[in-house]
Design a protein around this motif. Structure first.
Motif, PDB file in Angstrom:
ATOM      1  N   LYS A 135       0.819  -1.224   0.000  1.00 19.93           N
ATOM      2  CA  LYS A 135       0.000   0.000   0.000  1.00 19.93           C
ATOM      3  C   LYS A 135       0.847   1.266   0.000  1.00 19.93           C
ATOM      4  CE  LYS A 135      -2.494  -1.115   3.608  1.00 19.93           C
ATOM      5  NZ  LYS A 135      -3.516  -1.136   4.679  1.00 19.93           N
ATOM      6  N   PHE A 136       2.093   1.160   0.479  1.00 21.86           N
ATOM      7  CA  PHE A 136       2.995   2.311   0.518  1.00 21.86           C
ATOM      8  C   PHE A 136       3.832   2.417  -0.751  1.00 21.86           C
ATOM      9  CE2 PHE A 136       2.087   1.125   4.841  1.00 21.86           C
ATOM     10  CZ  PHE A 136       1.862   2.334   5.463  1.00 21.86           C
ATOM     11  N   GLY A 137       3.692   1.431  -1.637  1.00 28.24           N
ATOM     12  CA  GLY A 137       4.481   1.412  -2.864  1.00 28.24           C
ATOM     13  C   GLY A 137       5.650   0.456  -2.842  1.00 28.24           C
ATOM     14  N   PHE A 138       5.828  -0.262  -1.737  1.00 29.88           N
ATOM     15  CA  PHE A 138       6.895  -1.265  -1.694  1.00 29.88           C
ATOM     16  C   PHE A 138       6.548  -2.406  -2.642  1.00 29.88           C
ATOM     17  CE2 PHE A 138       7.716   0.884   2.305  1.00 29.88           C
ATOM     18  CZ  PHE A 138       9.094   0.791   2.464  1.00 29.88           C
ATOM     19  N   VAL A 139       7.560  -2.919  -3.347  1.00 30.85           N
ATOM     20  CA  VAL A 139       7.388  -4.006  -4.303  1.00 30.85           C
ATOM     21  C   VAL A 139       8.073  -5.251  -3.745  1.00 30.85           C
ATOM     22  CG1 VAL A 139       7.931  -4.799  -6.641  1.00 30.85           C
ATOM     23  CG2 VAL A 139       7.267  -2.413  -6.247  1.00 30.85           C
ATOM     24  N   ASN A 140       7.352  -6.367  -3.759  1.00 37.81           N
ATOM     25  CA  ASN A 140       7.891  -7.638  -3.284  1.00 37.81           C
ATOM     26  C   ASN A 140       8.945  -8.141  -4.266  1.00 37.81           C
ATOM     27  OD1 ASN A 140       8.362 -10.180  -2.228  1.00 37.81           O
ATOM     28  ND2 ASN A 140       6.340 -10.973  -2.724  1.00 37.81           N
ATOM     29  N   GLU A 141      10.155  -8.366  -3.760  1.00 38.50           N
ATOM     30  CA  GLU A 141      11.242  -8.890  -4.587  1.00 38.50           C
ATOM     31  C   GLU A 141      11.488 -10.380  -4.349  1.00 38.50           C
ATOM     32  OE1 GLU A 141      13.869  -4.898  -5.316  1.00 38.50           O
ATOM     33  OE2 GLU A 141      14.442  -6.121  -3.590  1.00 38.50           O
ATOM     34  N   GLY A 142      10.613 -11.021  -3.590  1.00 34.07           N
ATOM     35  CA  GLY A 142      10.734 -12.450  -3.342  1.00 34.07           C
ATOM     36  C   GLY A 142      11.378 -12.754  -2.002  1.00 34.07           C
ATOM     37  N   ILE A 143      11.653 -14.022  -1.798  1.00 28.35           N
ATOM     38  CA  ILE A 143      12.216 -14.464  -0.517  1.00 28.35           C
ATOM     39  C   ILE A 143      13.600 -13.864  -0.328  1.00 28.35           C
ATOM     40  CG2 ILE A 143      13.006 -16.467   0.809  1.00 28.35           C
ATOM     41  CD1 ILE A 143      10.704 -18.042  -0.444  1.00 28.35           C
ATOM     42  N   SER A 144      13.788 -13.280   0.839  1.00 28.95           N
ATOM     43  CA  SER A 144      15.049 -12.635   1.206  1.00 28.95           C
ATOM     44  C   SER A 144      16.093 -13.688   1.554  1.00 28.95           C
ATOM     45  CB  SER A 144      14.800 -11.731   2.422  1.00 28.95           C
ATOM     46  OG  SER A 144      16.010 -11.297   2.990  1.00 28.95           O
ATOM     47  N   GLU A 145      17.355 -13.283   1.471  1.00 28.83           N
ATOM     48  CA  GLU A 145      18.426 -14.159   1.948  1.00 28.83           C
ATOM     49  C   GLU A 145      18.454 -14.192   3.472  1.00 28.83           C
ATOM     50  OE1 GLU A 145      22.489 -11.605   2.065  1.00 28.83           O
ATOM     51  OE2 GLU A 145      21.637 -11.810   0.065  1.00 28.83           O
ATOM     52  N   SER A 146      17.717 -13.303   4.119  1.00 28.27           N
ATOM     53  CA  SER A 146      17.673 -13.250   5.575  1.00 28.27           C
ATOM     54  C   SER A 146      17.021 -14.502   6.145  1.00 28.27           C
ATOM     55  CB  SER A 146      16.881 -12.021   6.034  1.00 28.27           C
ATOM     56  OG  SER A 146      16.748 -12.032   7.444  1.00 28.27           O
ATOM     57  N   VAL A 147      17.638 -15.027   7.193  1.00 26.32           N
ATOM     58  CA  VAL A 147      17.058 -16.145   7.938  1.00 26.32           C
ATOM     59  C   VAL A 147      16.910 -15.741   9.413  1.00 26.32           C
ATOM     60  CG1 VAL A 147      17.864 -17.940   6.360  1.00 26.32           C
ATOM     61  CG2 VAL A 147      19.359 -17.187   8.221  1.00 26.32           C
ATOM     62  N   HIS A 148      16.868 -14.451   9.658  1.00 24.16           N
ATOM     63  CA  HIS A 148      16.758 -13.880  11.001  1.00 24.16           C
ATOM     64  C   HIS A 148      15.620 -14.545  11.771  1.00 24.16           C
ATOM     65  CE1 HIS A 148      17.058 -10.786  14.060  1.00 24.16           C
ATOM     66  NE2 HIS A 148      15.761 -10.559  13.949  1.00 24.16           N
ATOM     67  N   GLY A 149      15.924 -15.093  12.948  1.00 26.17           N
ATOM     68  CA  GLY A 149      14.908 -15.716  13.785  1.00 26.17           C
ATOM     69  C   GLY A 149      14.337 -16.998  13.219  1.00 26.17           C
ATOM     70  N   ASN A 150      15.022 -17.593  12.224  1.00 23.02           N
ATOM     71  CA  ASN A 150      14.551 -18.829  11.575  1.00 23.02           C
ATOM     72  C   ASN A 150      13.150 -18.674  10.977  1.00 23.02           C
ATOM     73  OD1 ASN A 150      16.902 -20.367  12.059  1.00 23.02           O
ATOM     74  ND2 ASN A 150      16.243 -20.669  14.174  1.00 23.02           N
ATOM     75  N   THR A 152      10.886 -17.190   7.389  1.00 25.45           N
ATOM     76  CA  THR A 152      10.973 -16.829   5.975  1.00 25.45           C
ATOM     77  C   THR A 152      10.573 -15.368   5.832  1.00 25.45           C
ATOM     78  OG1 THR A 152      10.457 -19.071   5.259  1.00 25.45           O
ATOM     79  CG2 THR A 152      10.110 -17.311   3.655  1.00 25.45           C
ATOM     80  N   TRP A 153      11.475 -14.580   5.276  1.00 24.93           N
ATOM     81  CA  TRP A 153      11.264 -13.147   5.080  1.00 24.93           C
ATOM     82  C   TRP A 153      11.204 -12.836   3.592  1.00 24.93           C
ATOM     83  CZ3 TRP A 153      10.321 -10.498   9.445  1.00 24.93           C
ATOM     84  CH2 TRP A 153      10.780 -11.025  10.649  1.00 24.93           C
ATOM     85  N   TYR A 154      10.435 -11.833   3.247  1.00 24.25           N
ATOM     86  CA  TYR A 154      10.330 -11.347   1.873  1.00 24.25           C
ATOM     87  C   TYR A 154      10.923  -9.952   1.833  1.00 24.25           C
ATOM     88  CZ  TYR A 154       7.391 -15.332   1.017  1.00 24.25           C
ATOM     89  OH  TYR A 154       6.936 -16.623   0.890  1.00 24.25           O
ATOM     90  N   GLN A 155      11.813  -9.717   0.863  1.00 20.86           N
ATOM     91  CA  GLN A 155      12.386  -8.385   0.718  1.00 20.86           C
ATOM     92  C   GLN A 155      11.454  -7.523  -0.116  1.00 20.86           C
ATOM     93  OE1 GLN A 155      16.649  -7.390   0.543  1.00 20.86           O
ATOM     94  NE2 GLN A 155      16.241  -6.799  -1.579  1.00 20.86           N
ATOM     95  N   MET A 156      11.244  -6.312   0.374  1.00 19.48           N
ATOM     96  CA  MET A 156      10.389  -5.356  -0.338  1.00 19.48           C
ATOM     97  C   MET A 156      11.146  -4.053  -0.496  1.00 19.48           C
ATOM     98  SD  MET A 156       6.601  -6.225   1.068  1.00 19.48           S
ATOM     99  CE  MET A 156       5.867  -5.497  -0.398  1.00 19.48           C
ATOM    100  N   ARG A 157      10.955  -3.409  -1.658  1.00 18.93           N
ATOM    101  CA  ARG A 157      11.699  -2.194  -1.988  1.00 18.93           C
ATOM    102  C   ARG A 157      10.728  -1.121  -2.486  1.00 18.93           C
ATOM    103  NH1 ARG A 157      16.939  -1.969  -3.035  1.00 18.93           N
ATOM    104  NH2 ARG A 157      16.940  -4.243  -3.256  1.00 18.93           N
ATOM    105  N   LEU A 158      10.964   0.080  -1.988  1.00 14.55           N
ATOM    106  CA  LEU A 158      10.255   1.266  -2.469  1.00 14.55           C
ATOM    107  C   LEU A 158      11.287   2.162  -3.118  1.00 14.55           C
ATOM    108  CD1 LEU A 158       7.855   3.221  -2.712  1.00 14.55           C
ATOM    109  CD2 LEU A 158       8.410   4.014  -0.397  1.00 14.55           C
ATOM    110  N   LYS A 159      11.188   2.325  -4.429  1.00 16.44           N
ATOM    111  CA  LYS A 159      12.117   3.209  -5.140  1.00 16.44           C
ATOM    112  C   LYS A 159      11.532   4.612  -5.129  1.00 16.44           C
ATOM    113  CE  LYS A 159      14.082  -0.339  -8.101  1.00 16.44           C
ATOM    114  NZ  LYS A 159      14.241  -0.837  -9.489  1.00 16.44           N
ATOM    115  N   LEU A 160      12.404   5.582  -4.824  1.00 11.23           N
ATOM    116  CA  LEU A 160      11.968   6.981  -4.760  1.00 11.23           C
ATOM    117  C   LEU A 160      12.329   7.722  -6.025  1.00 11.23           C
ATOM    118  CD1 LEU A 160      12.994   7.732  -1.082  1.00 11.23           C
ATOM    119  CD2 LEU A 160      10.728   7.152  -1.953  1.00 11.23           C
TER     120      LEU A 160
END
Length: 160
Positions: A135-150, A152-160
């Protein structure tokens, strides 16, 4: 409600809000927040109900375009002139949720990143929150390489 950036005096309240919002495996510790505040307190957006901290957003700036687990623990990686504003946490006390407070803080972070000439903002989230950040304009880029806290995280990017 008042929004302002943080100082080291906010450390205890920040750590308490974090502990109320995330399970222990995912929550940053008071020591990690102290390190973050020492390096980039001006990239913490805090919301208060009178004198009570009820919500905050934080993250540092970097030229690295992707959010990595290393960034959570190494506040000294902050680069004030970095192209990307990372968002490490979006926290609202449970009793204050669903009132638009996190949105106000995210909009302030987006406004500040815009005014600072950043390329954009990057965050990771759980799958159920993808529509919220979209809703803020962030775009889902798929599953992140992050495994923080075990988790599954999705990386999202908002380009300005």
């Amino acid at each position: 409600m008042q929004i302002r950036t943080a100082t080291i005096d906010d450390l205890t309240a920040i750590a308490q809000v974090e502990a109320a919002c995330f399970p222990p495996a995912e929550a940053a510790t008071a020591d990690e927040f102290k390190d973050r505040l020492d390096h980039y307190a001006n990239h913490f957006w805090l919301m208060f109900d009178n004198d009570k901290l009820i919500a905050f957003v934080d993250g540092f700036c970097t030229d690295n375009p992707n959010l990595t687990d290393e960034m959570y623990a190494k506040a000294d990686m902050h680069n004030e002139s970095g192209a990307w504003q990372m968002i490490f946490g979006v926290n609202t006390l449970p009793e204050y949720r669903s009132k638009g407070y996190a949105a106000e803080l995210l909009n302030q972070a987006i406004k500040d990143a815009t005014n600072q000439g950043r390329k954009g903002l990057v965050l990771t989230c759980k799958e159920k929150l993808i529509p919220y950040y979209s809703k803020f304009g962030f775009v889902n880029e798929g599953i992140s390489e992050s495994v923080h806290g075990n988790v599954t995280w999705y990386q999202m990017r908002l380009k300005l």
